[in-house]
Enzyme design. Structure first.
Site, PDB file in Angstrom:
ATOM      1  N   ASP A  98       3.762  26.294 -12.868  1.00  0.00           N
ATOM      2  CA  ASP A  98       3.717  27.715 -13.427  1.00  0.00           C
ATOM      3  C   ASP A  98       3.822  28.749 -12.191  1.00  0.00           C
ATOM      4  OD1 ASP A  98       3.326  30.032 -15.328  1.00  0.00           O
ATOM      5  OD2 ASP A  98       1.224  29.654 -14.975  1.00  0.00           O
ATOM      6  N   THR A 127       2.029  32.479 -11.921  1.00  0.00           N
ATOM      7  CA  THR A 127       0.711  32.979 -12.142  1.00  0.00           C
ATOM      8  C   THR A 127      -0.258  32.264 -11.916  1.00  0.00           C
ATOM      9  OG1 THR A 127       1.547  34.872 -13.219  1.00  0.00           O
ATOM     10  CG2 THR A 127      -0.702  35.007 -13.103  1.00  0.00           C
TER      11      THR A 127
END
Length: 826
Positions: free
Chosen positions: A515, A517
């Site tokens: 991912d 963030t």
């Protein structure tokens, strides 16, 4: 009424189902709830039933389990504590013969017969004593009522120390008796044996018999008890072989001493006396005892990482009560208590700083040696060491709720899990002892048929040597010892391993899905700009902050914090709805407010002007995350949020790719922002505007191609992908849901922890293979040599005493090799 009991012998889901069925068969029993981990059984009944009735119900159902009142600290009429099994007085087998099953006594594993190891307690109540008056013991710190000295923490002796001290005592006594037996036996090798001038050969035999008795029936009697139990239950193990071998030698010698006339000449020496083997019995048993002693010492070192974690929490803390400082025991701290932390002290519980600032050493929690600056409002964790400034904190998580307690619990569970590679050792060990016994019988027969005189004596001695040298324990310990040390090593480096299977798979990972963030970036976004096409930007900020107050997403919290800093009052929102992977929607006043990405605007048919799109594109090309602000059917502005890339992300990705790992970034952010981050990290492959199902489908697609996939994420929306991946890796800074879905948790939330996990996996698997090779080659070479295969060519026979020495040190060697993992550089 509800009563809580324990059924001590339950070990699997089948046991649980059978016990529940048997108890529900009683007419007065309404409901049965079972916690298999704690062996706790909560019975709801119309009228009180005695233990005898409950026990008879189990026996009637054919279940030979023992039901009893709880022994480890939870009340008979209360809900069972979830961590009962972690207290002192609970033991487990170091080879995990029955999986995670624990035992209430230290009588030895019912399968392999090895000494059980006591589990360390994560939530012990602290007691205090006076160094001058040890009879003074109390639950709270303070002064001695006799001499006024400050009380100190009472150090309790754990199970490992007790076992070691008991074995050491028996070892000293065994040596005291075995040494003269050995000297008497070896004196026959001296020309004109001087002992024969002192007493007859028969009397020397009686002396050996008398000296051997304390070893057989006292110091080492437990070996014969375990051997008997192993045969009765047909759980054949090391003690089966030791018991048969030494027992046969002892019985043969006793009969030969008292009834020599019944033996043929093949069993007699040149002087006509029967060859006695008291020295073999005494010395072999003493050497086996020595092996047990060394193993007990080594076992205490395999869990050294866990013990180091246990020692991180201080015994006391300073409570601020009515502006007065009071020293209290750590187990007396409650939520919302204010605690003073002085320079150099350890932090007792998790909480937040309410007054002051300092720098903390969090290295034992995160694995990072650099002190971290903490200010008012920052969170602090138990086990961290304060720097040179004092501060006040508010307790938020206490006891088993703290991060430290959860780490300890995770390490303990992982240490007791079984790696798939262990199935090989388990399969071989199942047939090992019967095969060795058959080889011993075959050895005896071959020597009787083809051996030189005295053939029977040669056959007997070599058969005993075969039994003694074989060591199934070395095979059994090969995997669990490496796993235990490896998991502890990982915890010290800030890498929490959920189970042993992960250690085996992580070494094979060839694709990493990550991912953006909170994984590649800091996960601490800040608002850089709120742009409005018409009207006040603060008016738009008020609307989106009011909407975001109901969301837990990091971007939403950044917006709310930005509004608070500008002293903007939030308004009421109705019909709030979060659309995972897209944004949030709600109604303020009579206006419908939509905040999110382009996909959300398109779905809701909200119009975006070309001028606004150009501004958004510029912001996104700079790596900023942009959320559109829709009011009714038009986008009136946007909020630009920046989230800096972690300094370690690029280093971690570079190192992983150099190891042949394909790294793919998948983010819900827009294409421009995703490309900016990918370019900064030299990532050639990324995918933007991903929904949770997109990550899930990508992982399935890669797995269908035969790839071993790891997924790294920190959000709730990452949970499905984390669960689907071969190895799910959660950032410790992320949500509890993500951490529960993952097999590896990186405490620091640092992507370089994946590099550490891969190095650790490689080191542990290499160590396990070394242990298995050593155990296999030891038995493959040792048994034939003990049988006498070298005698026809070299005239060499292996004494049973040398065989016992080799057997005793084989298990210790496996443990010693596993301990080398503590020095692996991650």
């Amino acid at each position: 009424m509800k009563h809580t009991y324990q059924v001590l012998d339950m070990s699997c889901g089948g046991c649980e189902a059978n016990v529940k069925k048997a108890l529900l068969a009683l007419s007065d029993v309404c409901k049965v709830e079972i916690d298999l981990a704690t062996k706790a059984v909560v019975i709801e009944m119309q009228s009180h039933l005695s233990l005898d009735i409950l026990q008879q119900a189990l026996l009637t159902a054919g279940l030979h389990y023992t039901i009893t009142l709880p022994e480890h600290g939870f009340a008979h009429h209360s809900k069972p504590a979830s961590n009962i099994e972690n207290g002192n007085g609970v033991f487990y087998c170091p080879m995990f013969c029955e999986g995670e099953k624990t035992y209430s006594t230290q009588s030895g594993c019912p399968i392999c017969g090895m000494d059980l190891v006591e589990q360390p307690s994560t939530t012990q109540a602290t007691q205090f004593t006076c160094p001058m008056h040890p009879d003074v013991v109390q639950d709270t710190p303070g002064n001695c009522p006799i001499c006024e000295m400050d009380l100190v923490v009472l150090e309790s002796e754990n199970g490992e120390q007790k076992t070691y001290q008991e074995l050491l005592k028996k070892m000293k006594i065994s040596v005291l008796f075995a040494l003269p037996v050995f000297v008497i036996s070896m004196s026959d090798l001296i020309p004109n044996n001087p002992l024969n001038t002192l007493m007859s050969v028969q009397n020397l035999g009686f002396m050996q018999f008398a000296l051997t008795l304390p070893i057989v029936f006292w110091t080492c009697w437990v070996f014969f008890k375990r051997a008997y139990r192993s045969i009765v239950t047909w759980n054949l193990n090391m003690f089966t072989l030791v018991g048969i071998g030494t027992g046969a030698a002892f019985i043969f010698s006793v009969v030969g001493l008292f009834f020599p006339e019944i033996f043929p000449d093949n069993f007699k020496a040149e002087n006509g006396t029967v060859l006695l083997y008291f020295e073999a019995t005494a010395v072999i048993l003493t050497l086996v005892l020595l092996g047990q002693l060394l193993e007990a010492k080594a076992h205490s070192q395999t869990s050294s990482a866990l013990k180091a974690l246990l020692q991180l929490a201080p015994a006391t803390a300073i409570l601020l009560k009515n502006n007065t400082e009071v020293v209290i025991a750590i187990d007396k701290i409650k939520r919302e208590d204010l605690l003073r932390v002085k320079p150099g002290e350890k932090i007792a519980v998790d909480g937040v700083i309410t007054e002051g600032e300092s720098s903390l050493d969090e290295s034992m929690i995160s694995g990072e040696p650099i002190p971290v600056d903490k200010f008012k409002g920052d969170k602090v964790t138990a086990g961290s060491i304060n720097g040179n400034q004092s501060f006040v904190m508010r307790a938020q998580k206490v006891g088993s709720e703290t991060l430290l307690a959860q780490i300890i619990e995770m390490v303990k569970i992982a240490s007791r899990s079984r790696a798939p590679i262990q199935k090989l050792a388990d399969t071989i060990a199942k047939y090992f002892v019967p095969i060795v016994v058959l080889m011993a019988i075959l050895t005896f027969i071959v020597w009787v048929w083809f051996g030189p005189e005295p053939a029977l004596a040669y056959g007997f001695v070599n058969a005993v040597a075969v039994l003694i040298i074989a060591c199934p324990c070395a095979l059994g310990l090969a995997t669990p010892m490496s796993v235990m040390v490896g998991v502890g090593k990982g915890a010290q480096a800030g890498v929490l391993i959920k189970n042993a299977q992960v250690l085996e798979i992580m070494d094979k990972v060839d694709v990493l899905i990550t991912d953006k963030t909170g994984t590649l970036t800091q996960g601490k976004p800040s608002v850089e700009e709120v742009f409005s096409q018409r009207g006040s930007a603060d008016d738009l900020l008020c609307k989106i902050a009011s909407l975001n107050q109901y969301s837990e997403h990091p971007l939403a919290q950044a917006v709310v914090q930005f509004a608070q800093e500008k002293n903007i009052n939030l308004t009421k929102v109705i019909d709030f709805k979060a659309i995972i992977g897209k944004g949030v929607v709600g109604v303020i006043g009579k206006q419908k407010i939509t905040l999110g990405n382009l996909a959300l605007m398109t779905t809701n048919k909200i119009d975006i002007s070309d001028v606004l799109m150009e501004k958004v594109t510029v912001a996104q090309s700079q790596g900023k995350t942009v959320s559109y602000i829709g009011v009714d059917d038009k986008v009136l502005g946007y909020v630009a949020i920046s989230d800096s890339i972690k300094s370690s992300s690029k280093k971690a990705i570079t190192e992983l790719m150099s190891q042949g790992v394909q790294v793919i970034m998948m983010t819900g952010d827009n294409q421009n922002t995703a490309k900016a981050v990918a370019d900064a990290l030299n990532l050639s492959e990324f995918q933007a505007q991903c929904l949770p199902e997109d990550k899930l489908n990508k992982i399935k697609q890669l797995q269908a191609q035969g790839k071993i996939v790891a997924m790294a994420g920190d959000g709730v929306n990452d949970s499905p992908a984390l669960a689907q991946a071969d190895v799910g890796i959660a950032m410790g800074t992320g949500t509890d849901v993500a951490i529960q879905s993952a097999e590896i948790t990186l405490i620091q939330g640092d992507l370089y922890g994946i590099v550490k996990a891969k190095k650790l996996s490689y080191a542990v698997m290499k160590n396990i293979k070394q242990n298995l090779f050593f155990a296999f080659i030891y038995n493959i070479l040792g048994v034939p040599i003990a049988a006498g295969v070298l005698f026809p060519v070299f005239g060499v026979l292996l004494s049973p005493m040398i065989a016992a020495t080799a057997m005793s040190f084989s298990s210790v060697s496996v443990i010693a090799n596993a301990l080398r993992l503590r020095k692996v550089s991650l």
